[in-house]
Write an enzyme that holds these catalytic residues in place. Structure first.
Site: not given
Ligand code: SF4
Length: 294
Positions: A40, A123, A141, A212
């Site tokens: 680390e 951290y 991180d 996402c």
């Molecule tokens: Fe990252 Fe793309 Fe995964 Fe979303 S879909 S977490 S932007 S790599």
């Protein structure tokens, strides 16, 4: 743990990590807390590929905190070689001494005791507590911050760090089971380091693409102004690196005139020498400069 029909964000990332994780030696099950702590320190500002050989050599030479504490600080600075930000070598040496003096040579497990050691910030303390001792703490991180900013908050980049906000964001995703939490801390970092990278995220190969928020929002561009990276060439950092390389190689005092042959700008050289002495990385004596031998 039994799974529901709808896996959590952490489940998806952990399942991906089970087959995609790089086989990094400090993640091995039998690794010592000291080995984790050394990793680390080294990884704080330096890429994995550069850390690997130095970490291996360091632990062969100093397999315990007591072994490092018994060596002169100069040996630590030499062994740090060109990992960059060499004050970390001195801090690691000082932390090893504190571990011997305060904890009988055993790396402590509590965050407060880890935070009290030289060179260990929020951290690193959480990373050691989580990765070396399996305690359930959020570890965040730069890579984790980017993954959470994109996948959970729908932002292209994480913005300025805030320890409290970043830990809360990770805590909200952290599994209750300590082992799953430990894996998720490592897995989120790995996802940011290898898939959800700063410049070219590989969304097609990402295990959380369907969840996402940034992809769902149409991958909006980053609106924050880019920070220009400070130039290394010609910087005081470069001069410090040149001086330290001379002192590492010399094993005897190096006088100011000899150092002057390595860098022509006398004012900048003196400034670099002054900061190296102030940081404890160099010692000024009657015959010249040395690494800190004691
Ligand atoms: Fe990252 Fe793309 Fe995964 Fe979303 S879909 S977490 S932007 S790599």
């Amino acid at each position: 743990m039994p799974r529901t029909a709808d896996p959590s964000f952490a489940d998806l990332v952990n399942d991906w990590f089970a087959h995609a994780a790089r086989p990094l030696p400090w993640r091995a099950a039998e690794i010592s807390p000291w080995a984790v702590l050394v990793s680390e320190f080294m990884l704080q500002q330096t890429q994995v590929a550069r850390v690997l050989p130095r970490w291996t050599a360091w632990l062969e030479r100093w397999p315990t905190p007591a072994a490092l504490a018994a060596a002169p600080p100069a040996d630590a600075v030499r062994a740090w070689d060109r990992l960059g930000y060499p004050r970390r070598a001195l801090w690691l040496h000082e932390a090893a001494t504190e571990i011997v003096e305060r904890h009988g040579g055993e790396v402590p497990a509590s965050i407060d005791e880890l935070l009290a050691l030289k060179g260990i910030g929020p951290y690193t303390a959480r990373a050691v507590a989580a990765f070396a001792f399996g305690e359930r703490h959020p570890v965040v991180d730069t890579n984790t911050r980017r993954v959470l900013a994109r996948a959970i908050e729908g932002r292209a980049h994480a913005g300025a760090p805030s320890t409290a906000r970043d830990l809360a964001a990770m805590d909200a995703q952290l599994p209750l089971d300590p082992e799953a939490a430990r894996r998720f801390n490592a897995a989120a970092m790995e996802l940011g380091a290898t898939v959800c990278t700063a410049r070219t995220p590989d969304c097609g190969g990402c295990p959380v693409r369907q969840r996402c928020a940034w992809v769902a929002a149409g991958c909006p561009a980053d609106e924050t102004p880019k920070r220009r990276q400070a130039r290394y060439e010609g910087s005081d950092r470069q001069v410090r690196g040149i001086v330290l390389a001379e002192l590492r190689a010399a094993h005897r005092p190096v006088d100011r005139a000899a150092l002057g042959t390595r860098w022509a700008d006398a004012e900048q050289l003196d400034r670099a020498l002054g900061t190296l002495v102030a940081d404890g990385l160099a010692v000024a004596g009657a015959d010249g400069y040395t690494l800190p031998e004691a």
